[in-house]
Scaffold this motif. Sequence first.
Motif, PDB file in Angstrom:
ATOM      1  N   GLY A   1       3.402  -8.661  -0.103  1.00 25.48           N
ATOM      2  CA  GLY A   1       3.959  -7.239  -0.119  1.00 25.48           C
ATOM      3  C   GLY A   1       5.277  -7.321  -0.136  1.00 25.48           C
ATOM      4  N   TYR A   2       6.208  -5.936  -0.477  1.00 27.39           N
ATOM      5  CA  TYR A   2       7.293  -6.144  -1.368  1.00 27.39           C
ATOM      6  C   TYR A   2       7.980  -4.560  -0.248  1.00 27.39           C
ATOM      7  CZ  TYR A   2       6.632 -10.603  -3.526  1.00 27.39           C
ATOM      8  OH  TYR A   2       7.362 -11.780  -4.324  1.00 27.39           O
ATOM      9  N   ARG A   3       8.863  -4.007  -0.181  1.00 26.76           N
ATOM     10  CA  ARG A   3       9.522  -3.021  -0.149  1.00 26.76           C
ATOM     11  C   ARG A   3      10.572  -3.152   0.651  1.00 26.76           C
ATOM     12  NH1 ARG A   3       7.869  -3.796   6.667  1.00 26.76           N
ATOM     13  NH2 ARG A   3       8.860  -6.043   7.536  1.00 26.76           N
ATOM     14  N   ILE A   4      11.595  -1.892   0.075  1.00 26.63           N
ATOM     15  CA  ILE A   4      12.868  -1.804  -0.122  1.00 26.63           C
ATOM     16  C   ILE A   4      13.118  -0.556   1.408  1.00 26.63           C
ATOM     17  CG2 ILE A   4      15.084  -0.401  -0.583  1.00 26.63           C
ATOM     18  CD1 ILE A   4      13.434  -1.422  -3.738  1.00 26.63           C
ATOM     19  N   GLY A   5      14.144  -1.254   2.478  1.00 20.67           N
ATOM     20  CA  GLY A   5      13.996  -0.354   3.578  1.00 20.67           C
ATOM     21  C   GLY A   5      12.351  -0.381   4.732  1.00 20.67           C
ATOM     22  N   ASP A   6      12.236   0.342   4.703  1.00 22.25           N
ATOM     23  CA  ASP A   6      10.988   1.321   4.578  1.00 22.25           C
ATOM     24  C   ASP A   6      10.034   2.229   4.003  1.00 22.25           C
ATOM     25  OD1 ASP A   6      11.898   1.444   7.194  1.00 22.25           O
ATOM     26  OD2 ASP A   6      12.794   3.582   7.847  1.00 22.25           O
ATOM     27  N   ARG A   7      10.056   1.937   2.252  1.00 23.84           N
ATOM     28  CA  ARG A   7       9.776   2.174   1.750  1.00 23.84           C
ATOM     29  C   ARG A   7       8.802   0.680   0.993  1.00 23.84           C
ATOM     30  NH1 ARG A   7      11.007   5.271  -3.642  1.00 23.84           N
ATOM     31  NH2 ARG A   7       9.243   5.858  -4.301  1.00 23.84           N
ATOM     32  N   VAL A   8       7.648   1.131   1.163  1.00 25.70           N
ATOM     33  CA  VAL A   8       6.661  -0.210   0.865  1.00 25.70           C
ATOM     34  C   VAL A   8       6.302  -0.112  -0.885  1.00 25.70           C
ATOM     35  CG1 VAL A   8       4.619  -1.332   1.197  1.00 25.70           C
ATOM     36  CG2 VAL A   8       5.736  -0.452   3.361  1.00 25.70           C
ATOM     37  N   ILE A   9       7.059  -0.687  -1.658  1.00 29.08           N
ATOM     38  CA  ILE A   9       6.424  -0.246  -2.596  1.00 29.08           C
ATOM     39  C   ILE A   9       5.063  -1.260  -2.805  1.00 29.08           C
ATOM     40  CG2 ILE A   9       7.098  -1.782  -4.786  1.00 29.08           C
ATOM     41  CD1 ILE A   9       9.418  -0.092  -3.725  1.00 29.08           C
ATOM     42  N   ARG A  10       5.087  -2.177  -2.684  1.00 32.62           N
ATOM     43  CA  ARG A  10       3.352  -3.077  -2.715  1.00 32.62           C
ATOM     44  C   ARG A  10       2.764  -3.412  -1.606  1.00 32.62           C
ATOM     45  NH1 ARG A  10       1.448  -7.583  -6.040  1.00 32.62           N
ATOM     46  NH2 ARG A  10       2.676  -9.004  -4.460  1.00 32.62           N
ATOM     47  N   ALA A  11       2.284  -3.205  -0.734  1.00 30.82           N
ATOM     48  CA  ALA A  11       1.141  -3.360   0.748  1.00 30.82           C
ATOM     49  C   ALA A  11       0.531  -4.988   0.114  1.00 30.82           C
ATOM     50  CB  ALA A  11       0.108  -2.187   1.261  1.00 30.82           C
ATOM     51  N   ALA A  12       0.797  -5.623   1.272  1.00 29.60           N
ATOM     52  CA  ALA A  12       0.510  -6.700   0.857  1.00 29.60           C
ATOM     53  C   ALA A  12      -1.326  -7.564   0.612  1.00 29.60           C
ATOM     54  CB  ALA A  12       0.763  -8.073   2.537  1.00 29.60           C
ATOM     55  N   ARG A  13      -1.691  -7.940   0.637  1.00 31.27           N
ATOM     56  CA  ARG A  13      -3.125  -7.926   0.157  1.00 31.27           C
ATOM     57  C   ARG A  13      -3.447  -9.866   0.607  1.00 31.27           C
ATOM     58  NH1 ARG A  13      -3.647  -6.903  -6.414  1.00 31.27           N
ATOM     59  NH2 ARG A  13      -3.008  -4.201  -6.135  1.00 31.27           N
ATOM     60  N   VAL A  14      -4.746  -8.938   2.080  1.00 29.78           N
ATOM     61  CA  VAL A  14      -4.480  -9.880   2.564  1.00 29.78           C
ATOM     62  C   VAL A  14      -6.493  -9.991   2.933  1.00 29.78           C
ATOM     63  CG1 VAL A  14      -2.448  -9.569   3.842  1.00 29.78           C
ATOM     64  CG2 VAL A  14      -4.822  -8.226   4.996  1.00 29.78           C
ATOM     65  N   VAL A  15      -6.866 -11.001   3.811  1.00 26.94           N
ATOM     66  CA  VAL A  15      -8.377 -11.193   4.565  1.00 26.94           C
ATOM     67  C   VAL A  15      -8.055 -11.265   5.877  1.00 26.94           C
ATOM     68  CG1 VAL A  15     -10.208 -12.949   4.434  1.00 26.94           C
ATOM     69  CG2 VAL A  15      -8.939 -12.903   2.519  1.00 26.94           C
ATOM     70  N   VAL A  16      -8.729 -10.428   6.394  1.00 29.53           N
ATOM     71  CA  VAL A  16      -8.472 -10.158   7.903  1.00 29.53           C
ATOM     72  C   VAL A  16      -9.790 -11.021   8.742  1.00 29.53           C
ATOM     73  CG1 VAL A  16      -8.514  -8.380   9.707  1.00 29.53           C
ATOM     74  CG2 VAL A  16      -8.127  -7.848   7.290  1.00 29.53           C
ATOM     75  N   SER A  17      -9.379 -10.955   9.823  1.00 30.31           N
ATOM     76  CA  SER A  17      -9.808 -12.003  10.763  1.00 30.31           C
ATOM     77  C   SER A  17     -10.744 -10.931  11.691  1.00 30.31           C
ATOM     78  CB  SER A  17      -9.629 -13.702  11.618  1.00 30.31           C
ATOM     79  OG  SER A  17      -9.299 -14.088  10.306  1.00 30.31           O
ATOM     80  N   SER A  18     -12.227 -10.815  11.397  1.00 26.66           N
ATOM     81  CA  SER A  18     -12.763  -9.685  12.651  1.00 26.66           C
ATOM     82  C   SER A  18     -13.280 -10.471  13.463  1.00 26.66           C
ATOM     83  CB  SER A  18     -12.992  -8.161  12.157  1.00 26.66           C
ATOM     84  OG  SER A  18     -12.375  -7.572  10.985  1.00 26.66           O
ATOM     85  N   PRO A  19     -13.163  -9.313  14.727  1.00 21.46           N
ATOM     86  CA  PRO A  19     -14.270  -9.861  16.245  1.00 21.46           C
ATOM     87  C   PRO A  19     -15.128  -9.745  15.638  1.00 21.46           C
ATOM     88  CG  PRO A  19     -12.374  -8.129  16.634  1.00 21.46           C
ATOM     89  CD  PRO A  19     -11.704  -8.585  16.029  1.00 21.46           C
ATOM     90  N   GLN A  20     -16.252 -10.402  16.251  1.00 17.81           N
ATOM     91  CA  GLN A  20     -17.643 -10.221  15.532  1.00 17.81           C
ATOM     92  C   GLN A  20     -18.433  -9.215  16.020  1.00 17.81           C
ATOM     93  OE1 GLN A  20     -19.728 -13.182  16.597  1.00 17.81           O
ATOM     94  NE2 GLN A  20     -19.223 -14.897  15.113  1.00 17.81           N
TER      95      GLN A  20
END
Length: 239
Positions: A219-238
Amino acid sequence: MAEFNKDDYLKDLPDPDDARDTAASSAPADTPADAAAAKQSAPSDESAKTSAPSSAESAQTSAPSDEGAGAANAATEGETSGKTDAAGKDSDNTLTPLGQAKKEAADYLEALQRERAEFINYRNRAKKEQERFRQHGIIDVLTALLPALDDIDRIRANSEMDDSFKAVAAKIDKAFEKFGVEKFGEAGEDFDPTKHDAILHKPDASAEKETVDTVVEAGYRIGDRVIRAARVVVSSPQN
C-alpha cells in the motif's frame, strides 16, 4: 273751555288709506345706481358656492399626504447630513498643518494595514492551493507507476536482483520518499481495514486475532491520505 266731541275729533283725523298713498307718493324712488349697488352687495348663490370651499376639499388640502410627509422627512435628513458633513469639513479646516499631516498619516497607515492583511490571506490561500495541486500531481504519477512498482516488489520477493537493478529500484524508492510517499504493508502486522484490503481470509488455529499473513501488493499513502490500500491475505482465528 269748549266741550270735547268725539265725533268731531274723528272726522278731523286723516284717512289711513290716504296717508299711505301720500307717503308712497312722497317717498323718493330707487334710482338705477342704487339698484346696481344693492345687487353687487348681495352675494349670489353661485359666488357663495365658489368662494366657500367644501369641508372635504378643505380637509384634504389641510391634511398633508404621505408623499409630502416622506419628502419632508427626506429633506430633513438631507439637511441633517449636510450639516454633519459641513461640521466635519469645518473640523478639518480648523486643524493645524501638523495636525492635518498626522491625520493623513493615520489614514495611510490604516489603509496599508488593511492591504497587508488582505495580502497575507491571499498568500496563505495560494500556498494551500499550490500544496494541493502538488499533491495531486504526485498522486497521478504514483498511480501511473503502481504496476511497475508492484513488479519490482515481486522480483525482490521471488528472485535475486543484480546490483544495477537494485540501484534503480532504490532510486525510485528514494524519489517517492522525497515527495512524501510512504509504502506500507508487512506480514505479521495486525489487520486494519482502514489501510488493508483483505483479498482472502485464511483460518489459522494458532491465530488469536486477525493478522496479515501475506502481502500481495504493498500500500502507498501520502501523509494521512491512503493512495492505495495494501492487498493482503489475512490469518483469522477459527472461532
